[in-house]
Design a protein around this motif. Sequence first.
Motif, PDB file in Angstrom:
ATOM      1  N   ALA A 110       0.808  -1.219   0.000  1.00  0.00           N
ATOM      2  CA  ALA A 110       0.000   0.000   0.000  1.00  0.00           C
ATOM      3  C   ALA A 110       0.844   1.274   0.000  1.00  0.00           C
ATOM      4  O   ALA A 110       0.438   2.299  -0.540  1.00  0.00           O
ATOM      5  N   GLU A 111       2.025   1.224   0.596  1.00  0.00           N
ATOM      6  CA  GLU A 111       2.867   2.416   0.661  1.00  0.00           C
ATOM      7  C   GLU A 111       3.664   2.640  -0.618  1.00  0.00           C
ATOM      8  O   GLU A 111       4.204   3.725  -0.816  1.00  0.00           O
ATOM      9  N   ALA A 112       3.725   1.625  -1.476  1.00  0.00           N
ATOM     10  CA  ALA A 112       4.526   1.742  -2.697  1.00  0.00           C
ATOM     11  C   ALA A 112       3.672   1.933  -3.948  1.00  0.00           C
ATOM     12  O   ALA A 112       4.159   2.470  -4.948  1.00  0.00           O
ATOM     13  N   LEU A 113       2.415   1.504  -3.907  1.00  0.00           N
ATOM     14  CA  LEU A 113       1.547   1.572  -5.078  1.00  0.00           C
ATOM     15  C   LEU A 113       0.348   2.465  -4.799  1.00  0.00           C
ATOM     16  O   LEU A 113       0.055   2.801  -3.652  1.00  0.00           O
ATOM     17  N   SER A 114      -0.357   2.805  -5.851  1.00  0.00           N
ATOM     18  CA  SER A 114      -1.560   3.617  -5.692  1.00  0.00           C
ATOM     19  C   SER A 114      -2.657   2.795  -5.025  1.00  0.00           C
ATOM     20  O   SER A 114      -2.694   1.557  -5.143  1.00  0.00           O
ATOM     21  N   ALA A 115      -3.549   3.473  -4.325  1.00  0.00           N
ATOM     22  CA  ALA A 115      -4.621   2.788  -3.612  1.00  0.00           C
ATOM     23  C   ALA A 115      -5.511   1.949  -4.537  1.00  0.00           C
ATOM     24  O   ALA A 115      -5.846   0.805  -4.203  1.00  0.00           O
ATOM     25  N   PRO A 116      -5.908   2.466  -5.724  1.00  0.00           N
ATOM     26  CA  PRO A 116      -6.718   1.626  -6.622  1.00  0.00           C
ATOM     27  C   PRO A 116      -6.005   0.352  -7.055  1.00  0.00           C
ATOM     28  O   PRO A 116      -6.625  -0.712  -7.171  1.00  0.00           O
ATOM     29  N   VAL A 146      -3.703  -1.305  -5.355  1.00  0.00           N
ATOM     30  CA  VAL A 146      -3.682  -2.210  -4.201  1.00  0.00           C
ATOM     31  C   VAL A 146      -5.051  -2.843  -4.009  1.00  0.00           C
ATOM     32  O   VAL A 146      -5.163  -4.041  -3.719  1.00  0.00           O
ATOM     33  N   ALA A 147      -6.107  -2.053  -4.162  1.00  0.00           N
ATOM     34  CA  ALA A 147      -7.463  -2.581  -4.011  1.00  0.00           C
ATOM     35  C   ALA A 147      -7.746  -3.659  -5.049  1.00  0.00           C
ATOM     36  O   ALA A 147      -8.341  -4.698  -4.732  1.00  0.00           O
ATOM     37  N   LEU A 148      -7.315  -3.430  -6.286  1.00  0.00           N
ATOM     38  CA  LEU A 148      -7.493  -4.433  -7.332  1.00  0.00           C
ATOM     39  C   LEU A 148      -6.693  -5.682  -6.997  1.00  0.00           C
ATOM     40  O   LEU A 148      -7.175  -6.810  -7.173  1.00  0.00           O
ATOM     41  N   GLY A 149      -5.478  -5.496  -6.509  1.00  0.00           N
ATOM     42  CA  GLY A 149      -4.662  -6.644  -6.124  1.00  0.00           C
ATOM     43  C   GLY A 149      -5.322  -7.458  -5.025  1.00  0.00           C
ATOM     44  O   GLY A 149      -5.315  -8.695  -5.063  1.00  0.00           O
ATOM     45  N   TYR A 150      -5.910  -6.775  -4.045  1.00  0.00           N
ATOM     46  CA  TYR A 150      -6.607  -7.478  -2.963  1.00  0.00           C
ATOM     47  C   TYR A 150      -7.797  -8.259  -3.506  1.00  0.00           C
ATOM     48  O   TYR A 150      -8.004  -9.425  -3.164  1.00  0.00           O
ATOM     49  N   LEU A 151      -8.582  -7.627  -4.375  1.00  0.00           N
ATOM     50  CA  LEU A 151      -9.746  -8.298  -4.960  1.00  0.00           C
ATOM     51  C   LEU A 151      -9.332  -9.550  -5.722  1.00  0.00           C
ATOM     52  O   LEU A 151      -9.929 -10.628  -5.553  1.00  0.00           O
ATOM     53  N   LEU A 152      -8.301  -9.416  -6.558  1.00  0.00           N
ATOM     54  CA  LEU A 152      -7.832 -10.563  -7.333  1.00  0.00           C
ATOM     55  C   LEU A 152      -7.267 -11.654  -6.429  1.00  0.00           C
ATOM     56  O   LEU A 152      -7.473 -12.849  -6.679  1.00  0.00           O
ATOM     57  N   ALA A 153      -6.567 -11.256  -5.368  1.00  0.00           N
ATOM     58  CA  ALA A 153      -5.988 -12.230  -4.447  1.00  0.00           C
ATOM     59  C   ALA A 153      -7.073 -13.021  -3.730  1.00  0.00           C
ATOM     60  O   ALA A 153      -6.949 -14.239  -3.545  1.00  0.00           O
ATOM     61  N   VAL A 154      -8.138 -12.341  -3.334  1.00  0.00           N
ATOM     62  CA  VAL A 154      -9.237 -13.032  -2.645  1.00  0.00           C
ATOM     63  C   VAL A 154      -9.793 -14.151  -3.520  1.00  0.00           C
ATOM     64  O   VAL A 154      -9.944 -15.299  -3.082  1.00  0.00           O
ATOM     65  N   TYR A 155     -10.069 -13.832  -4.779  1.00  0.00           N
ATOM     66  CA  TYR A 155     -10.684 -14.844  -5.634  1.00  0.00           C
ATOM     67  C   TYR A 155      -9.673 -15.850  -6.173  1.00  0.00           C
ATOM     68  O   TYR A 155     -10.043 -16.978  -6.518  1.00  0.00           O
ATOM     69  N   LEU A 201      -9.143  -0.353   2.692  1.00  0.00           N
ATOM     70  CA  LEU A 201      -7.994  -0.971   3.352  1.00  0.00           C
ATOM     71  C   LEU A 201      -6.695  -0.358   2.863  1.00  0.00           C
ATOM     72  O   LEU A 201      -5.744  -0.174   3.646  1.00  0.00           O
ATOM     73  N   ALA A 202      -6.629  -0.050   1.573  1.00  0.00           N
ATOM     74  CA  ALA A 202      -5.398   0.510   0.995  1.00  0.00           C
ATOM     75  C   ALA A 202      -5.058   1.872   1.576  1.00  0.00           C
ATOM     76  O   ALA A 202      -3.908   2.302   1.491  1.00  0.00           O
ATOM     77  N   GLY A 203      -6.029   2.542   2.153  1.00  0.00           N
ATOM     78  CA  GLY A 203      -5.775   3.842   2.747  1.00  0.00           C
ATOM     79  C   GLY A 203      -5.410   3.797   4.216  1.00  0.00           C
ATOM     80  O   GLY A 203      -5.168   4.846   4.827  1.00  0.00           O
ATOM     81  N   LEU A 204      -5.337   2.598   4.792  1.00  0.00           N
ATOM     82  CA  LEU A 204      -5.007   2.441   6.205  1.00  0.00           C
ATOM     83  C   LEU A 204      -3.519   2.123   6.373  1.00  0.00           C
ATOM     84  O   LEU A 204      -2.853   1.736   5.411  1.00  0.00           O
ATOM     85  N   PRO A 205      -2.986   2.258   7.580  1.00  0.00           N
ATOM     86  CA  PRO A 205      -1.630   1.742   7.837  1.00  0.00           C
ATOM     87  C   PRO A 205      -1.556   0.262   7.468  1.00  0.00           C
ATOM     88  O   PRO A 205      -2.529  -0.479   7.662  1.00  0.00           O
ATOM     89  N   VAL A 206      -0.430  -0.157   6.951  1.00  0.00           N
ATOM     90  CA  VAL A 206      -0.303  -1.506   6.393  1.00  0.00           C
ATOM     91  C   VAL A 206      -0.692  -2.581   7.398  1.00  0.00           C
ATOM     92  O   VAL A 206      -1.489  -3.483   7.091  1.00  0.00           O
ATOM     93  N   LEU A 207      -0.151  -2.524   8.598  1.00  0.00           N
ATOM     94  CA  LEU A 207      -0.440  -3.564   9.583  1.00  0.00           C
ATOM     95  C   LEU A 207      -1.913  -3.596   9.942  1.00  0.00           C
ATOM     96  O   LEU A 207      -2.499  -4.678  10.126  1.00  0.00           O
ATOM     97  N   ALA A 208      -2.536  -2.437  10.034  1.00  0.00           N
ATOM     98  CA  ALA A 208      -3.967  -2.381  10.348  1.00  0.00           C
ATOM     99  C   ALA A 208      -4.782  -2.978   9.209  1.00  0.00           C
ATOM    100  O   ALA A 208      -5.744  -3.730   9.441  1.00  0.00           O
ATOM    101  N   ALA A 209      -4.422  -2.651   7.971  1.00  0.00           N
ATOM    102  CA  ALA A 209      -5.147  -3.166   6.814  1.00  0.00           C
ATOM    103  C   ALA A 209      -5.071  -4.693   6.750  1.00  0.00           C
ATOM    104  O   ALA A 209      -6.081  -5.375   6.537  1.00  0.00           O
ATOM    105  N   VAL A 210      -3.878  -5.227   6.945  1.00  0.00           N
ATOM    106  CA  VAL A 210      -3.699  -6.679   6.914  1.00  0.00           C
ATOM    107  C   VAL A 210      -4.493  -7.334   8.042  1.00  0.00           C
ATOM    108  O   VAL A 210      -5.171  -8.354   7.846  1.00  0.00           O
ATOM    109  N   ALA A 211      -4.441  -6.753   9.227  1.00  0.00           N
ATOM    110  CA  ALA A 211      -5.147  -7.319  10.379  1.00  0.00           C
ATOM    111  C   ALA A 211      -6.649  -7.332  10.151  1.00  0.00           C
ATOM    112  O   ALA A 211      -7.334  -8.322  10.466  1.00  0.00           O
ATOM    113  N   ILE A 212      -7.188  -6.252   9.606  1.00  0.00           N
ATOM    114  CA  ILE A 212      -8.630  -6.181   9.364  1.00  0.00           C
ATOM    115  C   ILE A 212      -9.044  -7.194   8.304  1.00  0.00           C
ATOM    116  O   ILE A 212     -10.085  -7.855   8.424  1.00  0.00           O
ATOM    117  N   ALA A 213      -8.243  -7.329   7.248  1.00  0.00           N
ATOM    118  CA  ALA A 213      -8.554  -8.303   6.202  1.00  0.00           C
ATOM    119  C   ALA A 213      -8.581  -9.717   6.768  1.00  0.00           C
ATOM    120  O   ALA A 213      -9.471 -10.518   6.444  1.00  0.00           O
TER     121      ALA A 213
END
Length: 252
Positions: A55-61, A63-72, A130-142
């Motif tokens: 999330a800190e290296a890429l744009s939020a959209p 990262v969000a797309l990456g999360y969506l693809l990873a889930v499925y 999630l991409a707009g949160l601190p990394v550890l918080a985003a991972v924990a919430i997911a």
Amino acid sequence: MRRWLGAVRGAIGFLTRLPAPHREGDWEAFRTTPAAFPIVGFVTGAIAALPLVAAEALSAPSVALGYLLAVYAVTGVHHVDGVADLGDALVVHGDVDRRREVLKDTTTGVGALLAVSITVVGLALGGLGLAGLPVLAAVAIAIAAEVGTKLGMAAMGCFGTASYEGMGRQFTAGAAPRSFVAPAVVGLPAVALTWPHPAAAIALCGAIGGIGLPWYWATRHLGGLSGDIFGAANEIGRVAGVHAGVIAWTLL
């Protein structure tokens, strides 16, 4: 121990697309061991959350797309079929028998298209949050949302009633209310992933609450649960959990 290992292998085989060795008796062990649900929730949640680390290296959209693809990629899309069938059953006019007929129909209607679209878009927007949160918080919430989703499915198996023979009855017949103690204990550590902040606990509870929606509707309008309702609950619970966690972190 052998039974638990078999249950986890069976759960991975049913709930994910992850490669796992399969042995005779794994399915039986899984359907009679509800604690396997949240165990797999920790695994799938952690893997699906990997794109959030960037999330800190890429744009939020992105990262969000990456999360969506990873889930499925991890969980597959077969549970989305339950969302589609539920969507068609929601919009049909008729009695319980008519709704059950539509639920089992392979034809895709407008209700299915709308339900799947809302679910996928909802998860993508949750990933954007999630991409707009601190990394550890985003991972924990997911992770907490995924564990909560699977804990809710375990609750459906332990406390729910199947409407007819099928996948739903495989789970409800294999567990009893007292069987929920073990999955609750297994899933409980997820509430502390953002400690002392309550976001993870709220994400877990939000996922369980999201699962309650199709569960309640199916009990009232279908006479009980089915395999499609389990699949739909898996998808809806995840979306609800992620959004609940993001809102909690933002406001609290």
